[in-house]
Design an enzyme around this catalytic site. Structure first.
Site, PDB file in Angstrom:
ATOM      1  N   GLU A  29      12.520  -9.636   1.797  1.00 27.47           N
ATOM      2  CA  GLU A  29      11.755  -8.465   2.250  1.00 27.47           C
ATOM      3  C   GLU A  29      12.580  -7.199   2.007  1.00 27.47           C
ATOM      4  O   GLU A  29      13.767  -7.171   2.330  1.00 27.47           O
ATOM      5  CB  GLU A  29      11.469  -8.638   3.748  1.00 27.47           C
ATOM      6  CG  GLU A  29      10.741  -7.463   4.369  1.00 27.47           C
ATOM      7  CD  GLU A  29      10.548  -7.646   5.882  1.00 27.47           C
ATOM      8  OE1 GLU A  29      10.917  -8.697   6.438  1.00 27.47           O
ATOM      9  OE2 GLU A  29      10.032  -6.692   6.503  1.00 27.47           O
ATOM     10  N   PRO A  64       0.787  -1.225   0.000  1.00 30.46           N
ATOM     11  CA  PRO A  64       0.000   0.000   0.000  1.00 30.46           C
ATOM     12  C   PRO A  64       0.822   1.278   0.000  1.00 30.46           C
ATOM     13  O   PRO A  64       1.840   1.368   0.688  1.00 30.46           O
ATOM     14  CB  PRO A  64      -0.834  -0.106   1.283  1.00 30.46           C
ATOM     15  CG  PRO A  64      -0.115  -1.092   2.126  1.00 30.46           C
ATOM     16  CD  PRO A  64       0.535  -2.055   1.182  1.00 30.46           C
ATOM     17  N   ASN A  65       0.325   2.228  -0.761  1.00 28.62           N
ATOM     18  CA  ASN A  65       0.852   3.599  -0.865  1.00 28.62           C
ATOM     19  C   ASN A  65       2.147   3.704  -1.662  1.00 28.62           C
ATOM     20  O   ASN A  65       2.615   4.805  -1.928  1.00 28.62           O
ATOM     21  CB  ASN A  65       1.034   4.237   0.532  1.00 28.62           C
ATOM     22  CG  ASN A  65      -0.284   4.387   1.249  1.00 28.62           C
ATOM     23  OD1 ASN A  65      -1.227   4.950   0.705  1.00 28.62           O
ATOM     24  ND2 ASN A  65      -0.381   3.851   2.448  1.00 28.62           N
ATOM     25  N   ARG A 101      13.171   4.024  12.742  1.00 29.35           N
ATOM     26  CA  ARG A 101      11.951   4.840  12.737  1.00 29.35           C
ATOM     27  C   ARG A 101      11.084   4.513  13.966  1.00 29.35           C
ATOM     28  O   ARG A 101      11.583   4.018  14.956  1.00 29.35           O
ATOM     29  CB  ARG A 101      11.211   4.635  11.408  1.00 29.35           C
ATOM     30  CG  ARG A 101      12.069   5.038  10.194  1.00 29.35           C
ATOM     31  CD  ARG A 101      11.335   4.893   8.878  1.00 29.35           C
ATOM     32  NE  ARG A 101      10.199   5.803   8.806  1.00 29.35           N
ATOM     33  CZ  ARG A 101       9.247   5.749   7.865  1.00 29.35           C
ATOM     34  NH1 ARG A 101       9.298   4.796   6.938  1.00 29.35           N
ATOM     35  NH2 ARG A 101       8.251   6.606   7.859  1.00 29.35           N
ATOM     36  N   ASP A 108       1.036 -15.729   6.315  1.00 32.51           N
ATOM     37  CA  ASP A 108       0.483 -17.068   6.065  1.00 32.51           C
ATOM     38  C   ASP A 108       0.511 -17.396   4.575  1.00 32.51           C
ATOM     39  O   ASP A 108       0.798 -18.538   4.185  1.00 32.51           O
ATOM     40  CB  ASP A 108      -0.954 -17.170   6.592  1.00 32.51           C
ATOM     41  CG  ASP A 108      -1.022 -17.256   8.103  1.00 32.51           C
ATOM     42  OD1 ASP A 108       0.042 -17.453   8.746  1.00 32.51           O
ATOM     43  OD2 ASP A 108      -2.131 -17.117   8.655  1.00 32.51           O
ATOM     44  N   ARG A 130       5.552  12.187  -3.167  1.00 32.45           N
ATOM     45  CA  ARG A 130       5.384  12.821  -1.840  1.00 32.45           C
ATOM     46  C   ARG A 130       6.444  12.292  -0.898  1.00 32.45           C
ATOM     47  O   ARG A 130       7.039  11.252  -1.139  1.00 32.45           O
ATOM     48  CB  ARG A 130       4.005  12.496  -1.257  1.00 32.45           C
ATOM     49  CG  ARG A 130       2.919  13.036  -2.147  1.00 32.45           C
ATOM     50  CD  ARG A 130       1.551  12.859  -1.576  1.00 32.45           C
ATOM     51  NE  ARG A 130       0.635  12.764  -2.719  1.00 32.45           N
ATOM     52  CZ  ARG A 130      -0.528  12.161  -2.717  1.00 32.45           C
ATOM     53  NH1 ARG A 130      -0.962  11.580  -1.629  1.00 32.45           N
ATOM     54  NH2 ARG A 130      -1.274  12.120  -3.793  1.00 32.45           N
ATOM     55  N   HIS A 166      12.592  -2.800   2.290  1.00 30.55           N
ATOM     56  CA  HIS A 166      12.023  -1.497   2.659  1.00 30.55           C
ATOM     57  C   HIS A 166      12.958  -0.408   2.189  1.00 30.55           C
ATOM     58  O   HIS A 166      14.183  -0.537   2.327  1.00 30.55           O
ATOM     59  CB  HIS A 166      11.828  -1.397   4.177  1.00 30.55           C
ATOM     60  CG  HIS A 166      10.880  -2.435   4.682  1.00 30.55           C
ATOM     61  ND1 HIS A 166       9.527  -2.331   4.505  1.00 30.55           N
ATOM     62  CD2 HIS A 166      11.108  -3.625   5.276  1.00 30.55           C
ATOM     63  CE1 HIS A 166       8.951  -3.413   4.982  1.00 30.55           C
ATOM     64  NE2 HIS A 166       9.884  -4.222   5.451  1.00 30.55           N
ATOM     65  N   LEU A 167      12.370   0.635   1.659  1.00 31.38           N
ATOM     66  CA  LEU A 167      13.160   1.779   1.206  1.00 31.38           C
ATOM     67  C   LEU A 167      13.862   2.436   2.391  1.00 31.38           C
ATOM     68  O   LEU A 167      15.052   2.763   2.327  1.00 31.38           O
ATOM     69  CB  LEU A 167      12.239   2.803   0.525  1.00 31.38           C
ATOM     70  CG  LEU A 167      11.536   2.283  -0.731  1.00 31.38           C
ATOM     71  CD1 LEU A 167      10.230   3.012  -0.952  1.00 31.38           C
ATOM     72  CD2 LEU A 167      12.455   2.426  -1.920  1.00 31.38           C
ATOM     73  N   SER A 168      13.107   2.655   3.463  1.00 30.24           N
ATOM     74  CA  SER A 168      13.645   3.318   4.645  1.00 30.24           C
ATOM     75  C   SER A 168      14.195   2.277   5.616  1.00 30.24           C
ATOM     76  O   SER A 168      13.870   1.087   5.524  1.00 30.24           O
ATOM     77  CB  SER A 168      12.540   4.134   5.326  1.00 30.24           C
ATOM     78  OG  SER A 168      11.486   3.280   5.755  1.00 30.24           O
ATOM     79  N   ALA A 172       3.071  -0.815   4.913  1.00 30.56           N
ATOM     80  CA  ALA A 172       2.608  -0.859   6.306  1.00 30.56           C
ATOM     81  C   ALA A 172       2.031  -2.224   6.690  1.00 30.56           C
ATOM     82  O   ALA A 172       1.977  -2.558   7.882  1.00 30.56           O
ATOM     83  CB  ALA A 172       1.572   0.234   6.537  1.00 30.56           C
ATOM     84  N   ARG A 199       7.235   0.293  13.576  1.00 33.08           N
ATOM     85  CA  ARG A 199       7.811  -0.183  12.308  1.00 33.08           C
ATOM     86  C   ARG A 199       8.946  -1.193  12.527  1.00 33.08           C
ATOM     87  O   ARG A 199       9.489  -1.746  11.581  1.00 33.08           O
ATOM     88  CB  ARG A 199       8.341   0.999  11.484  1.00 33.08           C
ATOM     89  CG  ARG A 199       7.280   1.932  10.993  1.00 33.08           C
ATOM     90  CD  ARG A 199       7.844   2.982  10.062  1.00 33.08           C
ATOM     91  NE  ARG A 199       7.031   4.178  10.073  1.00 33.08           N
ATOM     92  CZ  ARG A 199       5.930   4.363   9.324  1.00 33.08           C
ATOM     93  NH1 ARG A 199       5.543   3.432   8.486  1.00 33.08           N
ATOM     94  NH2 ARG A 199       5.241   5.484   9.418  1.00 33.08           N
ATOM     95  N   TYR A 249      11.236   8.797   1.417  1.00 34.69           N
ATOM     96  CA  TYR A 249      11.183   7.704   0.445  1.00 34.69           C
ATOM     97  C   TYR A 249      11.912   7.989  -0.867  1.00 34.69           C
ATOM     98  O   TYR A 249      11.901   7.150  -1.770  1.00 34.69           O
ATOM     99  CB  TYR A 249       9.717   7.326   0.169  1.00 34.69           C
ATOM    100  CG  TYR A 249       9.009   6.821   1.416  1.00 34.69           C
ATOM    101  CD1 TYR A 249       9.447   5.675   2.065  1.00 34.69           C
ATOM    102  CD2 TYR A 249       7.922   7.505   1.953  1.00 34.69           C
ATOM    103  CE1 TYR A 249       8.818   5.217   3.209  1.00 34.69           C
ATOM    104  CE2 TYR A 249       7.279   7.045   3.100  1.00 34.69           C
ATOM    105  CZ  TYR A 249       7.735   5.904   3.718  1.00 34.69           C
ATOM    106  OH  TYR A 249       7.117   5.447   4.851  1.00 34.69           O
ATOM    107  N   ASN A 253       7.979  -5.678  -0.825  1.00 34.81           N
ATOM    108  CA  ASN A 253       7.859  -4.534   0.084  1.00 34.81           C
ATOM    109  C   ASN A 253       6.382  -4.433   0.415  1.00 34.81           C
ATOM    110  O   ASN A 253       5.591  -3.899  -0.369  1.00 34.81           O
ATOM    111  CB  ASN A 253       8.363  -3.245  -0.561  1.00 34.81           C
ATOM    112  CG  ASN A 253       8.303  -2.075   0.433  1.00 34.81           C
ATOM    113  OD1 ASN A 253       7.712  -2.192   1.504  1.00 34.81           O
ATOM    114  ND2 ASN A 253       8.915  -0.952   0.072  1.00 34.81           N
ATOM    115  N   HIS A 296       3.876  -4.616   9.108  1.00 31.14           N
ATOM    116  CA  HIS A 296       3.813  -4.523  10.568  1.00 31.14           C
ATOM    117  C   HIS A 296       2.502  -5.048  11.143  1.00 31.14           C
ATOM    118  O   HIS A 296       2.337  -5.087  12.360  1.00 31.14           O
ATOM    119  CB  HIS A 296       4.007  -3.054  10.989  1.00 31.14           C
ATOM    120  CG  HIS A 296       5.055  -2.342  10.185  1.00 31.14           C
ATOM    121  ND1 HIS A 296       6.367  -2.766  10.179  1.00 31.14           N
ATOM    122  CD2 HIS A 296       5.001  -1.274   9.336  1.00 31.14           C
ATOM    123  CE1 HIS A 296       7.065  -1.968   9.366  1.00 31.14           C
ATOM    124  NE2 HIS A 296       6.264  -1.062   8.845  1.00 31.14           N
TER     125      HIS A 296
END
Ligand code: CA2
Length: 148
Positions: free
Chosen positions: A98, A10-11, A107, A87, A18, A100-102, A77, A111, A23, A74, A80
């Site tokens: 896995e 998501p996002n 953080r 599953d 943004r 993640h950009l950040s 959210a 997270r 990011y 990725n 978490h």
């Protein structure tokens, strides 16, 4: 040619538009193009998908079985919160990296928890879009070692 699924949660469709301080300025389209090109250089075909919906991500993971030999994920959210994604990954028994950009560990504390990490080969975070290419390298090495 072996195929890898690069799956974005998501996002992440907003990437590059943004919050560039968190990011970066690379768009999702640029990330996907870089993944396809990098995969090709390693003899892998890469298919990229993004969804803002947990069930659609679960469906994409199920559909990966028998089509792709590994997944770069990725989960945004959902990383978490989602036991459903964990599953689904367990059920298909495909190697997962896995991403993640950040640096999620630098953080907010919510997270720091990942439901994906226990069922992944490993986690790459904090290197921005480059992390996806590192993840493809890790998967390529894993597959080569497994098939040796
Ligand atoms: O660092 C990552 O890649 C994250 O998976 C990104 C998620 C966040 O919830 C995770 O904790 C870490 C958020 C993705 C939101 O992406 C945006 C991109 C540009 C603008 C706004 C949101």
């Amino acid at each position: 040619m072996n195929s890898i699924l690069v799956l974005h949660g998501p996002n992440l469709n907003l990437l590059g538009t943004r919050q560039p301080e968190v990011y970066g300025t690379t768009t999702l389209e640029m990330v996907n193009s870089a993944c396809v090109a990098h995969g090709q250089s390693r003899g892998l075909s890469v298919v990229c998908l993004q969804s803002n919906h947990e069930g659609a991500l679960v469906d994409a993971i199920h559909a990966a079985k028998g089509v792709h030999v590994g997944i770069v994920l990725n989960a945004g959210a959902y990383t978490h919160t989602s036991i459903a994604l964990r599953d689904a990954l367990s059920s298909v028994e495909l190697p997962v990296v896995e991403v993640h950009l950040s640096n999620i560990h630098a953080r907010e504390s919510f997270r720091h928890v990942s439901h994906i990490a226990p069922v992944a080969l490993g986690q790459i975070c904090g290197f921005g879009a480059q992390g996806y290419l590192l993840a493809l390298d890790a998967l390529a090495e894993h597959l080569a070692a497994r098939n040796a």
